[in-house]
Design an enzyme around this catalytic site. Structure first.
Site, mmCIF file in Angstrom:
data_model
loop_
_atom_site.group_PDB
_atom_site.id
_atom_site.type_symbol
_atom_site.label_atom_id
_atom_site.label_comp_id
_atom_site.label_asym_id
_atom_site.label_seq_id
_atom_site.Cartn_x
_atom_site.Cartn_y
_atom_site.Cartn_z
ATOM 1 N N LYS A 55 0.856 -1.199 0.000
ATOM 2 C CA LYS A 55 0.000 0.000 0.000
ATOM 3 C C LYS A 55 0.880 1.233 0.000
ATOM 4 O O LYS A 55 2.025 1.193 0.463
ATOM 5 C CB LYS A 55 -0.910 -0.011 1.237
ATOM 6 N N PRO B 297 3.703 -8.341 5.944
ATOM 7 C CA PRO B 297 3.137 -9.694 5.832
ATOM 8 C C PRO B 297 1.610 -9.646 5.836
ATOM 9 O O PRO B 297 1.008 -8.842 6.554
ATOM 10 C CB PRO B 297 3.654 -10.402 7.094
ATOM 11 N N ALA C 251 13.685 32.973 15.898
ATOM 12 C CA ALA C 251 12.572 33.562 15.148
ATOM 13 C C ALA C 251 11.742 32.440 14.520
ATOM 14 O O ALA C 251 12.046 31.258 14.657
ATOM 15 C CB ALA C 251 13.110 34.488 14.071
ATOM 16 N N HIS D 25 0.147 29.465 12.856
ATOM 17 C CA HIS D 25 -0.160 29.099 14.228
ATOM 18 C C HIS D 25 -0.373 27.597 14.343
ATOM 19 O O HIS D 25 -0.933 26.970 13.445
ATOM 20 C CB HIS D 25 -1.421 29.821 14.707
ATOM 21 N N SER E 199 -15.265 40.048 4.402
ATOM 22 C CA SER E 199 -13.845 39.700 4.349
ATOM 23 C C SER E 199 -13.107 40.550 5.375
ATOM 24 O O SER E 199 -13.674 41.483 5.950
ATOM 25 C CB SER E 199 -13.272 39.965 2.952
#
Length: 1092
Positions: free
Chosen positions: A58, A109, A262, A751, A780
């Site tokens: 997969k 497996p 920073a 954030h 907006s």
């Protein structure tokens, strides 16, 4: 960002290595990774089970529901796996809206089992604790587990027991499997906690008679816990979301970010796009992306990123040049735009960061013009006027169109200009310069009346003080409605002198009677006093080594402002909460692990403490108190009228955006009553609702502004509060992050909490819910100021707000250092230097970065050339200098310098003292002949004097010829040091006129006495003059000046220091005792009358 997804392979590796359970877990560490570069023969050697077992294959690329998408190959042999991969490896596929290439696969497996043996288990974190979900039917068709699963919440700091699991989760599980599953789930939960997972899902987990098999797994870990878990995690790779490539430039910026205090972030969305951003601030970066998408630029948006937290000029340069390099690789038929935006900075020196950007623009001016790049700049904050001036200037000098705007322009207005939706003003009005704010022009500098600390819109009341209510024993303590007053006192944890001075200046301009900072705590120094300014006066604030001493002596303190690092913030905050007098704690640090934050929140709730943060700049209450750097410097405090209260209270996540709100509110209303930035983490110490309810219960607050964001569900509590009538004051609210729903793949914004895990957490959904609940929601962010103005005007019209007459604040003297930074004053420097500069990102020797020094393999001689002569000397000159240092390094223990060093060392003195005692003997008689020899021979040679004339003149004047003569060596026993140097000089120097002259002098002196040879001091002296005069790096005057000022003696001092240190170490190693000179080696010659 904190919670980051890891690959299935990494998650299983952690589980197999560290899970502690009595349940037998099978197939531990049995997996193989396959990519396009895989060597199958080598893979089967490393994993021989691939040849003998049935297999499952997969993709391992953070793809959900792989089974339903037909992306899992089941019950295959190795050849079947290879056939299955041929059709899929390196092919493009679409998953949801994301289109990407399948390139990383996992082989495991195959586990034969029945449907009844499949189960589902998931653990995920919330603010209150960790939820464990279990369903007795797992697998591809599990469906909506949130609705069907059994659920158990483990509160913060509590443990999960097998009994709880059995009773609450395993009710539908056959009895013979309950014990195994209960043990496994408890072990899984302990692993989840120990390795700081934030999400861990196994579907299905298979339980057979043999034991437990983990089939499919998805997980996230708290990346901020790296410093705690490094030993177990190792170097974790965080794969990008499916559909987005991992670019080397992203890794480069991530590396810069990791090495910096920073914040530097970069995500490439569409490298061929024409709209590029370079935005300062985590919140602002989201707002700019929102606005670009709102105006139809989503398909052309090339990147998301941010720089914040006061990066240095060099860090900003590195960040900017990465952006400019990426955007100038492919041309766009419409040209490109670069939006250099940001909110109003709290503490970042805008001019300093812009210098780095300007350097990058100058370096890339050719490609920028070739790709028709137009740049739009909008910024505010400390020294922003100078930053904008420099940015405008570089546009004029390079010919690149750069449009520059300050705080007078709405933050996102430049987006409309860049995308052609609004005209570009020719000369935008500029706000007054920083100096004009600070140096008040009013005739009176008196402090305003203390009544100005009342609300701006009403007469002074009882200051709406609501102390924490006393609760019954056993119940959590109630939290205070009023966090700050005009007599609030704080302790600052950390040596943040700039932030403290900013607080004191704010206090002074607000007409407080006393400073708001009572003391500082800094565990890395002893107790002492620190000097600050209170207006014009100097004052001393105490600094304590530990919190206990500070609390004993300052019982009036009720606020802690913690600048502790992310590593120490947890311990220091938990300690502080042991003192009941604290009712508010602000935690500034970003990057505290979420598990630690949740423990702090739990204790704060128990103690009745309000936590602001982590990852915040703090908060401000005009006329009363400000936390640390909140509100920026005094120019912004005065411009936004934060020295007196208004009628509008706000709460935001972002620190930079809170300062932008200060600006917007001051321009559209009578000003801010109080503002708090709760912080950008997923679990802030206090929530939006906590502060909205405080504002609702505060008479001076007439309207409330909330700046929410994508991620979390806290804004729905505001909706509930409005609909239930708990919140009756007007609420203006806007959630940033609306662009997230437009991106094809998941983007983690600046954030840690700005990421939607479900549809209800999107900014679009929350804005609509707020609108439906009755909040005032703009279309907006661009319209936020207009909506605030409309609501405010309605309140004024109804008489709810009665604007008061403005009173000017007192003047506050400008700090000397800041005045110099602004270019308002000048002062002659105390020192001048022209050889070295350590101020930038990299040490510079005479204009050459230290990395270049090593890259060029300049060696010690090359470094000496840079630092002593400010020249990059030829290779042979550097070699000659190094040879001189080698031959002068030592000349045995008997010479005066070595003798002094040894005596001093044996007297028990330290290395520096012993070395100095040896160096002090160097002079004309010992070791100091280099300069003197160079001067004597140069003067004779330059005056045209023949060697014989020189010797005769020196004899007639009764002077020794410096550099001639040796105690041991002679013409018949030559000094090999001189011979080595002579061979090198004759082979490599372009001219040896002075050396030849000295050798002619030697022929004359040795004819009189064989030991009057040209010694090593004399040889180095004259050879160095030849080098300076003929290497091509110096004028004749410069060469003579270096001889005159004593540079040549420096060679002997530097070289012999190596020997003196060797003698010191030798004596210490031999453990030699105090030296006393023997009597029989001293001739006592006393006056005759004394001997009698």
């Amino acid at each position: 960002m904190s919670a980051k997804a890891i690959s299935e392979q990494t998650g299983k590796e952690f589980l197999y290595k560290y899970i502690n359970t009595s349940a037998p877990v099978h197939n531990r560490l049995r997996y193989a990774n396959v990519t396009a570069e895989t060597d199958w023969s080598r893979l089967t050697q490393e994993h021989p089970w691939l040849l003998t077992e049935r297999l499952v294959v997969k993709p391992d690329q953070l793809i959900k529901r792989r089974g339903k998408l037909g992306l899992v190959g089941i019950d295959l042999d190795l050849q079947g796996v290879q056939e299955w991969l041929k059709a899929r490896l390196m092919t493009e596929t679409t998953v949801g809206k994301a289109k990407g290439v399948l390139k990383n696969f996992l082989i495991e497996p195959f586990v034969p089992h029945s449907q009844e043996e499949e189960f589902y288990v998931c653990i995920y974190a919330t603010r209150e604790g960790d939820h464990v979900l279990f369903h007795h039917e797992g697998g591809v068709e599990v469906g909506d587990v949130d609705a069907k699963a059994q659920r158990l919440m483990v509160a913060v700091d509590e443990k999960l027991s097998a009994e709880q699991v059995t009773e609450q989760l395993l009710t539908h599980v056959p009895d013979d499997k309950k014990e195994v599953l209960a043990s496994f789930i408890v072990g899984l939960f302990n692993l989840y906690e120990e390795l700081y997972f934030t999400y861990l899902e196994i579907n299905p987990i298979v339980v057979t008679q043999e034991g437990v098999y983990v089939l499919d797994m998805a997980a996230k870990i708290d990346a901020t816990a790296d410093y705690i878990c490094k030993a177990k995690w190792g170097d974790v790779e965080f794969p990008p979301p499916f559909g987005r490539e991992a670019y080397p430039e992203e890794a480069y910026i991530a590396d810069l970010d990791a090495k910096s205090g920073a914040s530097l972030k970069l995500t490439l969305l569409n490298p061929r796009g024409r709209i590029w951003t370079m935005v300062a601030g985590g919140g602002a970066s989201v707002v700019y992306s929102d606005t670009i998408c709102d105006l139809g630029g989503v398909d052309e948006l090339a990147n998301y990123g941010e720089y914040s937290g006061a990066p240095s000029e060099q860090q900003t340069y590195d960040y900017a040049k990465t952006i400019l390099s990426l955007m100038t690789r492919e041309k766009h038929p419409q040209g490109k735009v670069l939006i250099i935006g940001g909110s109003i900075a709290n503490f970042t020196n805008v001019a300093a960061t812009f210098k780095g950007i300007v350097r990058a623009i100058k370096d890339y001016q050719g490609p920028l013009k070739e790709h028709e790049v137009t740049i739009f700049v909008r910024r505010g904050g400390p020294n922003y006027q100078e930053g904008l001036r420099v940015m405008g200037e570089v546009g004029k000098t390079t010919g690149i169109p750069i449009h520059v705007f300050g705080t007078e322009t709405h933050m996102t207005a430049i987006v409309g200009m860049a995308l052609g939706h609004r005209p570009i003003p020719n000369q935008p009005p500029m706000d007054a310069h920083t100096a004009n704010f600070l140096l008040n022009a009013s005739s009176s500098a008196k402090t305003p009346a203390t009544t100005r600390t009342a609300s701006f819109s009403e007469n002074k009341t009882s200051n709406d003080v609501t102390p924490a209510k006393k609760c019954k024993a056993g119940l959590p303590a109630a939290k205070a409605t009023t966090l700050f007053r005009n007599n609030t006192k704080a302790i600052v944890w950390g040596m943040q002198t700039r932030a403290v001075q900013g607080m004191l200046d704010f206090d002074y301009v607000c007409s407080r009677d006393e400073p708001s900072v009572a003391a500082m705590v800094y565990p890395f120094t002893g107790d002492h006093k620190q000097k600050f300014y209170w207006g014009h006066k100097e004052i001393l604030l105490p600094v304590y080594k530990n919190m206990a001493d500070a609390m004993k002596k300052h019982t009036e303190v009720d606020v802690l402002i913690s600048f502790a690092s992310l590593r120490s913030a947890f311990d220091s905050t938990m300690e502080a909460m042991q003192y009941p007098q604290f009712h508010t704690i602000a935690i500034i640090a970003e990057g505290i692990p979420e598990a630690q934050t949740r423990k702090m929140i739990k204790m704060a709730d128990e103690k009745g403490v309000t936590i602001i943060g982590p990852a915040t700049v703090g908060g401000i209450k005009p006329g009363c108190f400000k936390i640390g750097n909140t509100g920026g410097m005094l120019d912004n405090i005065l411009a936004s009228k934060l020295y007196r209260p208004g009628s509008v209270a706000y709460v935001s996540r972002s620190g930079g955006m809170s300062n932008e709100l200060n600006n917007i509110i001051s321009r559209t209303t009578d000003g801010v009553y109080e503002g708090v930035a709760i912080g950008g983490d997923r679990y802030p110490g206090s929530t939006f609702m906590d502060h909205v309810l405080r504002y609702q219960d505060t008479p001076g607050v007439k309207m409330i502004v909330v700046l929410g964001e994508i991620g979390g569900t806290e804004e729905y509590r505001i909706c509930q509060g409005i609909t239930e009538g708990r919140i009756t004051k007007p609420v203006v609210c806007w959630c940033i992050g609306t662009c997230a729903t437009m991106f094809a793949s998941e983007v983690q914004f600046g954030h840690a909490g700005a990421c939607a895990n479900q549809a209800s957490e999107t900014a679009v959904a929350k804005n609509q819910a707020l609108r439906d609940a009755g909040a005032y929601v703009p279309k907006s962010f661009d319209e936020l100021g207009d909506v605030i103005r409309t609501v405010y005007d309605d309140l004024v019209a109804s008489g709810t707000i009665i604007p008061a007459q403005e009173v000017p604040p007192p003047t506050v003297p400008m700090d000397y250092s800041w005045a110099r930074e602004l270019g308002l004053i000048r002062k002659p420097a105390s020192f001048m230097t022209s050889i070295c500069d350590e101020r930038g990102q990299e040490l510079i020797y005479a204009g050459m970065p230290i990395t270049e020094v090593f890259k060029e393999e300049m060696g010690l001689g090359g470094v000496l050339g840079l630092l002593w002569f400010q020249r990059r000397l030829p290779r042979y000159a550097c070699q000659f200098i190094e040879m001189c240092l080698m031959v002068t390094a030592d000349h045995g223990p008997a010479v005066s310098g070595a003798h002094n060093t040894i005596v001093c060392a044996r007297a028990g003195k330290d290395l520096i003292s012993s070395l100095t005692s040896g160096l002090l003997t160097i002079g004309d008689r010992f070791g100091g002949a280099l300069d003197a020899a160079a001067k004597q021979f140069s003067k004779a040679f330059d005056s045209g004097m023949l060697p014989m004339e020189f010797v005769n003149k020196m004899k007639k004047d009764g002077k020794l010829i410096m550099g001639i003569g040796h105690r041991v060596k002679s013409i018949n026993n030559p000094d090999m040091r001189v011979q080595i140097l002579k061979d090198f000089v004759k082979q490599h120097f372009t001219s040896t006129q002075l050396l030849d002259y000295a050798l002619d002098v030697e022929k004359i002196t040795t004819s009189k006495k064989p030991n009057l040879i040209l010694n090593v001091d004399g040889f180095i002296g004259v050879a160095f003059v030849d080098l300076l005069r003929t290497c091509g790096g110096f004028t004749r005057d410069e060469a003579d000046e270096f001889v005159e000022i004593g540079a040549l003696n420096g060679i002997f001092v530097l070289g012999r220091s190596m020997g003196f240190i060797g003698h010191y170490l030798d004596q210490k190693r031999l453990k030699q005792g105090l030296y006393r000179h023997p009597w029989d080696d001293i001739s006592y010659v006393l006056p005759e009358h004394m001997s009698m």
